[in-house]
Design an enzyme around this catalytic site. Structure first.
Site, short mmCIF file in Angstrom:
data_model
loop_
_atom_site.label_atom_id
_atom_site.label_comp_id
_atom_site.label_asym_id
_atom_site.label_seq_id
_atom_site.Cartn_x
_atom_site.Cartn_y
_atom_site.Cartn_z
N ARG A 1 4.98 0.09 14.52
CA ARG A 1 3.90 -0.46 15.36
C ARG A 1 3.85 0.17 16.76
NH1 ARG A 1 1.28 -5.40 13.45
NH2 ARG A 1 1.16 -4.97 11.24
N ARG B 1 -0.68 -2.42 20.44
CA ARG B 1 -0.98 -3.18 21.65
C ARG B 1 0.05 -3.10 22.77
NH1 ARG B 1 -2.34 -8.12 17.80
NH2 ARG B 1 -0.67 -6.96 16.78
N ARG C 1 -9.28 -0.28 22.24
CA ARG C 1 -9.52 -1.42 21.35
C ARG C 1 -10.54 -2.38 21.94
NH1 ARG C 1 -9.96 -5.26 18.84
NH2 ARG C 1 -8.45 -6.35 17.54
N ASP D 1 -3.67 0.84 8.24
CA ASP D 1 -3.10 -0.45 7.87
C ASP D 1 -2.75 -0.44 6.39
OD1 ASP D 1 -2.88 -3.21 9.43
OD2 ASP D 1 -3.14 -3.61 7.30
N TYR E 1 -0.73 -10.31 -0.42
CA TYR E 1 -1.99 -10.51 0.31
C TYR E 1 -3.17 -10.69 -0.64
CZ TYR E 1 0.15 -9.55 4.83
OH TYR E 1 0.92 -9.63 5.96
O1 CP3 Z 1 2.18 2.24 14.76
C1 CP3 Z 1 2.18 1.91 13.56
O2 CP3 Z 1 3.15 1.35 13.02
C2 CP3 Z 1 1.03 2.36 12.70
C3 CP3 Z 1 0.04 1.46 12.39
C4 CP3 Z 1 0.27 0.22 11.53
C5 CP3 Z 1 -0.53 -0.95 11.68
N1 CP3 Z 1 -0.26 -1.79 10.67
C6 CP3 Z 1 -1.52 -1.13 12.75
C7 CP3 Z 1 -1.98 -2.50 13.05
C8 CP3 Z 1 1.10 -0.02 10.42
C9 CP3 Z 1 2.19 0.86 9.86
C10 CP3 Z 1 0.74 -1.29 9.89
C11 CP3 Z 1 1.35 -1.85 8.67
C12 CP3 Z 1 1.10 -3.25 8.32
N2 CP3 Z 1 -0.06 -3.96 8.39
C13 CP3 Z 1 2.07 -4.10 7.72
C14 CP3 Z 1 3.46 -3.65 7.35
C15 CP3 Z 1 4.36 -3.58 8.51
C16 CP3 Z 1 4.82 -4.92 9.00
O3 CP3 Z 1 4.50 -5.26 10.13
O4 CP3 Z 1 5.55 -5.56 8.23
C17 CP3 Z 1 1.49 -5.33 7.50
C18 CP3 Z 1 2.14 -6.56 6.91
C19 CP3 Z 1 0.12 -5.23 7.92
C20 CP3 Z 1 -0.95 -6.27 7.82
C21 CP3 Z 1 -1.52 -6.62 9.14
N3 CP3 Z 1 -2.25 -5.76 9.94
C22 CP3 Z 1 -1.43 -7.86 9.80
C23 CP3 Z 1 -0.69 -9.06 9.26
C24 CP3 Z 1 -2.12 -7.72 11.01
C25 CP3 Z 1 -2.40 -8.78 12.03
C26 CP3 Z 1 -1.19 -9.19 12.76
C27 CP3 Z 1 -1.08 -8.53 14.09
O5 CP3 Z 1 -0.07 -7.81 14.32
O6 CP3 Z 1 -1.98 -8.74 14.90
C28 CP3 Z 1 -2.59 -6.39 11.09
C29 CP3 Z 1 -3.37 -5.78 12.21
C30 CP3 Z 1 -2.81 -4.57 12.85
N4 CP3 Z 1 -2.37 -3.46 12.17
C31 CP3 Z 1 -2.69 -4.31 14.25
C32 CP3 Z 1 -2.18 -3.01 14.38
C33 CP3 Z 1 -1.93 -2.23 15.65
C34 CP3 Z 1 -3.14 -5.24 15.36
C35 CP3 Z 1 -4.48 -4.69 15.68
C36 CP3 Z 1 -5.21 -5.16 16.85
O7 CP3 Z 1 -5.62 -6.32 16.89
O8 CP3 Z 1 -5.51 -4.27 17.68
#
Ligand code: CP3
Length: 327
Positions: A10, A14, A23, A60, A138
């Site tokens: 991640r 953010r 964003r 994602d 999911y």
């Molecule tokens: O920098 C990185 O790691 C690359 C990008 C990345 C994102 N999601 C961006 C993202 C990666 C590798 C993921 C994987 C992901 N997505 C996982 C597996 C990793 C983990 O955390 O266990 C999962 C379970 C998801 C599903 C997902 N995506 C959720 C549950 C959410 C909302 C929760 C949250 O963190 O707000 C997301 C959104 C998401 N994916 C964001 C980002 C940067 C937040 C986006 C935003 O609102 O700007």
């Protein structure tokens, strides 16, 4: 190497003011996801700002359910919400899978090509996918959940349907990862984020065999398997044809080393450690590096939390970069 390489799960997100600026100018997360030039830009931001040793493509794990035919919304401050879920054999039969589904993800492949240009070989680019069990969770549950009890119910009540869905997801992931590699990613990480809510028995039946199939199919680049919370199956993971295993913060590095034999280990500082003061971050990071020793990629035990002070993140990265293995 004189020190372990370092990157953060991640990292493209953010924690960075420059990410938040892009964003906030958009309608939502999915607009960023679907705009390759912007996805490439935010992928490179942490390389410029933090000087990490790898980039991870901004995307994602939910692009897979979506290309298979299940649409979702990313609800602000809540997370993903699917419009439909998988409940029956008919639902699985209506999904698209394999190569045809994966080819719909051209926007991801374009983001990869643009990122490779921007990186200009400064650091490698990590591509990723959710693991089959985590994606099933999911697709059946329809949203995030503390227990994923609806998804687990399927494993107990209709194992045949679960396997049918897992097979369709696995075929799609393999086709997708091969296309990601063709378009330029240098390594792959598989995220099994919900591994830790299964029993060892369920994990070994419904999760591990599909991960193993993916590892076997991907022989072009190194593969990192991160099964969060699955310490109980570490010996099973260690048998897979992957190069590295992710380690979450609940696992003692010595336990991981023993179970993983000669695999590279990645992890595992508690993301909350980065809320502490600089001195403490430095000493805890050094202690972690010492415990893992050689054959280690420094990372956190899971994704960095969005409200982590940027200074804490920088202290962590710099501590690793200034570290030297004692020979
Ligand atoms: O920098 C990185 O790691 C690359 C990008 C990345 C994102 N999601 C961006 C993202 C990666 C590798 C993921 C994987 C992901 N997505 C996982 C597996 C990793 C983990 O955390 O266990 C999962 C379970 C998801 C599903 C997902 N995506 C959720 C549950 C959410 C909302 C929760 C949250 O963190 O707000 C997301 C959104 C998401 N994916 C964001 C980002 C940067 C937040 C986006 C935003 O609102 O700007």
């Amino acid at each position: 190497m004189e020190r372990p390489p370092v990157w953060l799960m991640r990292q493209a997100g953010r924690i960075l003011p420059q990410y938040r600026a892009i964003r906030s100018s958009l309608s939502g997360f999915k607009e960023l996801l679907f705009t390759p030039s912007l996805a490439a830009e935010v992928t490179v931001q942490p390389v410029d700002e933090l000087d990490v040793d790898a980039a991870i493509i901004f995307s994602d794990i939910l692009v897979i359910p979506e290309c298979m035919g299940l649409d979702y919304e990313m609800v602000e401050k809540k997370g993903p919400l699917f419009n439909q879920t998988i409940q029956s054999s008919k639902d699985v039969e209506q999904l698209i899978s394999g190569q045809i589904a994966a080819e719909k993800l051209e926007y991801v492949f374009e983001a990869i090509r643009l990122t490779k240009d921007l990186l200009d070989n400064r650091v490698p680019l990590i591509g990723f996918s959710g693991a089959p069990w985590t994606l099933l969770a999911y697709m059946v549950e329809g949203s995030g959940s503390k227990t994923f009890s609806k998804a687990k119910r399927l494993l107990y009540k209709d194992p045949e349907l679960a396997h049918k869905l897992l097979n369709a997801i696995t075929d799609t992931i393999i086709a997708y990862l091969k296309l990601k590699i063709k378009n330029g990613v240098d390594t792959i990480q598989l995220f099994d984020s919900w591994a830790g809510i299964l029993t060892p028995d369920l994990y070994n039946n419904f999760a591990a065999p599909y991960l193993a199939k993916i590892c076997k199919a991907i022989d072009e680049v190194p593969v990192i398997v991160f099964a969060k919370g699955a310490w109980f199956s570490f010996d099973v993971l260690a048998e897979m044809e992957c190069e590295a295993l992710g380690v979450d913060w609940t696992i003692d590095p010595k336990f991981a080393r023993k179970a993983a034999k000669d695999k590279i280990l990645q992890g595992n500082l508690d993301p909350c450690q980065l809320y502490a003061d600089e001195k403490q971050i430095e000493s805890k990071t050094q202690a972690m590096l010492e415990q893992f020793g050689q054959g280690h990629i420094a990372n956190l035990g899971h994704g960095v939390y969005p409200d982590t002070p940027l200074n804490g993140v920088k202290t962590y990265v710099n501590t690793v970069k200034n570290y030297k293995y004692s020979s």
